[in-house]
Design an enzyme around this catalytic site. Structure first.
Site, PDB file in Angstrom:
ATOM      1  N   GLY A  25       0.820  -1.206   0.000  1.00 21.81           N
ATOM      2  CA  GLY A  25       0.000   0.000   0.000  1.00 21.81           C
ATOM      3  C   GLY A  25       0.855   1.257   0.000  1.00 21.81           C
ATOM      4  O   GLY A  25       1.976   1.288  -0.509  1.00 21.81           O
ATOM      5  N   SER A  26       0.304   2.296   0.604  1.00 24.36           N
ATOM      6  CA  SER A  26       0.948   3.610   0.513  1.00 24.36           C
ATOM      7  C   SER A  26       2.253   3.728   1.285  1.00 24.36           C
ATOM      8  O   SER A  26       2.988   4.701   1.103  1.00 24.36           O
ATOM      9  CB  SER A  26      -0.027   4.695   0.988  1.00 24.36           C
ATOM     10  OG  SER A  26      -1.097   4.807   0.072  1.00 24.36           O
TER      11      SER A  26
END
Length: 485
Positions: free
Chosen positions: A216-217
């Protein structure tokens, strides 16, 4: 001597010669092989005839040995708070062999390692009972407890490293298990192990080392590092070339940001602060797949890591343009272990120098004399010191006034990055909550942490890296800092 007797004599001589050759072949050529053969029960009986050495944390044994009943194996292994330490030690079972440190350090723990030859020889003259040596770990007991209790009844993992040396300070995985319940060789031990293997929550899976997730981020710090290292941008506060909306290359699909956040032409600092998908997706596309792979390789991706326990390889794949853009924000086929993301945070905190992760600090003879002492080893230069410090500034803004405020520690500088990774076909499953971070004190950065939480019981809208994972990382970092006061 007549001819028939001569033939009989020659034949008997050949038989005697063959017997001598066979006897010497078994005694000298195949001796080691037969002595260690898995079906040689005498070897196993000898292995469990004396107390096994201990695995040590903070100067105290977290393992032990107890005498067994109704078995020709005299001693079996026990653990002090087995579920807490199983992800570190693995198991040692009379029936099912061993895993992780219990397996890799078996020679020291049983006393059979060549490093203990002098000690074994000396005991033959002194008459002392054979004993195993000890394995001293790098683990921090307070940090391990904070990680385990922070995860609680949720699935997930935590890894904490000392960025300066690579020493592993915490390695937690939940749900966990107690290795003591199948350390013997009874039917009950067998039933207990089978129950663990059939548990749908996979308590024996080491999620910290052997599970890969879309990062993810949290991965955006790697993409930012690649942009700085390749000269795509050099000023973290200058505007980027990031239109809004931005369409994935070779498609008509616009890349979405989460919520109404200021991402159009946002600077690197602001883009990381608000976790702008469009900025980092386009950044990955501008750099191209090959340069992204080269940067991830410097952080340790695409190869297995040995701590000495093996960790699965994290993968940044060769891919087409739209998939490379998605991989640049930690999605698509981008996969990482919690250990790998702790290594990313560690390298950034250590001014770009990535140290080899390790968890064995020392091996000791039974008399506690050291026979091996670990030396920190540089694994790679992930990015320049100047660019690492720029990424630090960006990550510290995330914690000071961005999505990672839950990781703040009073009086301590903390840098971090949140992540909420999509899971399942078309994001049909509940996402994973991620947080990576480091803490700074006057003596540098003593700890970097990666946390991933698979909380299947939480409401989908409540799952976020800042909400679920950041508080765990904060408590682990605080535990390390407090333990050094």
């Amino acid at each position: 001597m007549n001819k028939p007797l001569r033939r009989i004599a020659i034949f008997c001589g050949i038989l005697v010669l063959a017997l001598l050759i066979r006897d010497n072949w078994l005694q000298y050529v195949r001796a080691d092989e037969l002595n260690s053969h898995k079906y040689n029960r005498r070897v196993e009986i000898e292995r469990y005839a004396h107390e096994r050495g201990d695995i040590i944390v903070d100067g105290k044994a977290i393992t032990g040995s107890v005498e067994t009943e109704d078995s020709d194996f005299r001693y079996k292994r026990v653990w002090k708070n087995g579920p807490l330490w199983a992800p570190v030690t693995g198991y040692s079972s009379q029936a099912f062999d061993s895993s992780q440190l219990e397996n890799l350090e078996d020679g020291i723990l049983t006393g059979n390692d060549d490093q203990l030859f002098f000690d074994r020889t000396l005991s033959m003259f002194t008459g002392e009972e054979k004993r195993g040596g000890n394995v001293v770990t790098t683990l921090n007991g307070d940090a391990q407890k904070a990680a385990f209790e922070g995860l609680g009844d949720k699935k997930g993992a935590v890894v904490a490293l000392d960025p300066r040396s690579g020493a592993i300070l915490a390695l937690a995985s939940t749900p966990s298990y107690d290795p003591s319940v199948f350390a013997g060789n009874s039917m009950k031990d067998s039933d207990n192990r089978q129950e663990l293997l059939q548990d749908k929550d996979k308590p024996m899976l080491n999620r910290a080392l052997r599970e890969t997730y879309p990062p993810g981020s949290t991965f955006k710090v790697v993409t930012a590092a690649a942009a700085l290292e390749n000269g795509l941008y050099d000023d973290i506060d200058a505007k980027t070339d990031s239109p809004l909306p931005w369409t994935l290359p070779q498609t008509s699909v616009p890349l979405q940001n989460e919520g109404d956040i200021p991402c159009e032409d946002a600077s690197l600092r602001e883009a990381l602060r608000w976790s702008c998908n469009t900025v980092f997706g386009k950044m990955s596309d501008d750099l191209g797949n090959q340069k992204m792979i080269e940067q991830t390789d410097k952080f340790g991706f695409n190869e297995e890591v040995f701590t000495p326990v093996r960790a699965d390889a994290s993968i940044y794949p060769e891919d087409n343009k739209p998939q490379n853009a998605m991989a640049g924000i930690g999605q698509a086929s981008n996969r990482a272990t919690p250990l790998q993301m702790a290594m990313v945070a560690s390298a950034i905190a250590n001014d770009g120098k990535l140290m080899q992760p390790y968890m064995v600090a020392e091996r000791q003879a039974p008399n506690l004399d050291p026979v091996y002492t670990a030396e920190p080893e540089e694994l790679s230069r992930a990015l320049s010191g100047e660019n690492a410090q720029k990424v630090q500034q960006m990550m510290e803004t995330v914690v000071e006034d961005g999505t990672g405020t839950n990781a703040q520690i009073p009086g301590v500088t903390v840098g971090g990055k949140t992540g909420t990774a999509q899971h399942g076909l078309n994001n049909s499953e509940k996402p994973y909550a991620w947080f990576i971070s480091y803490a700074k004190t006057d003596n540098g950065s003593p700890v970097a942490v990666a946390v991933v939480v698979e909380d299947g019981n939480a409401n989908r809208d409540d799952i976020s890296g800042g909400g679920l994972a950041a508080p765990i990382a904060r408590d682990v970092m605080k535990a390390v800092i407090d333990s050094k006061k």
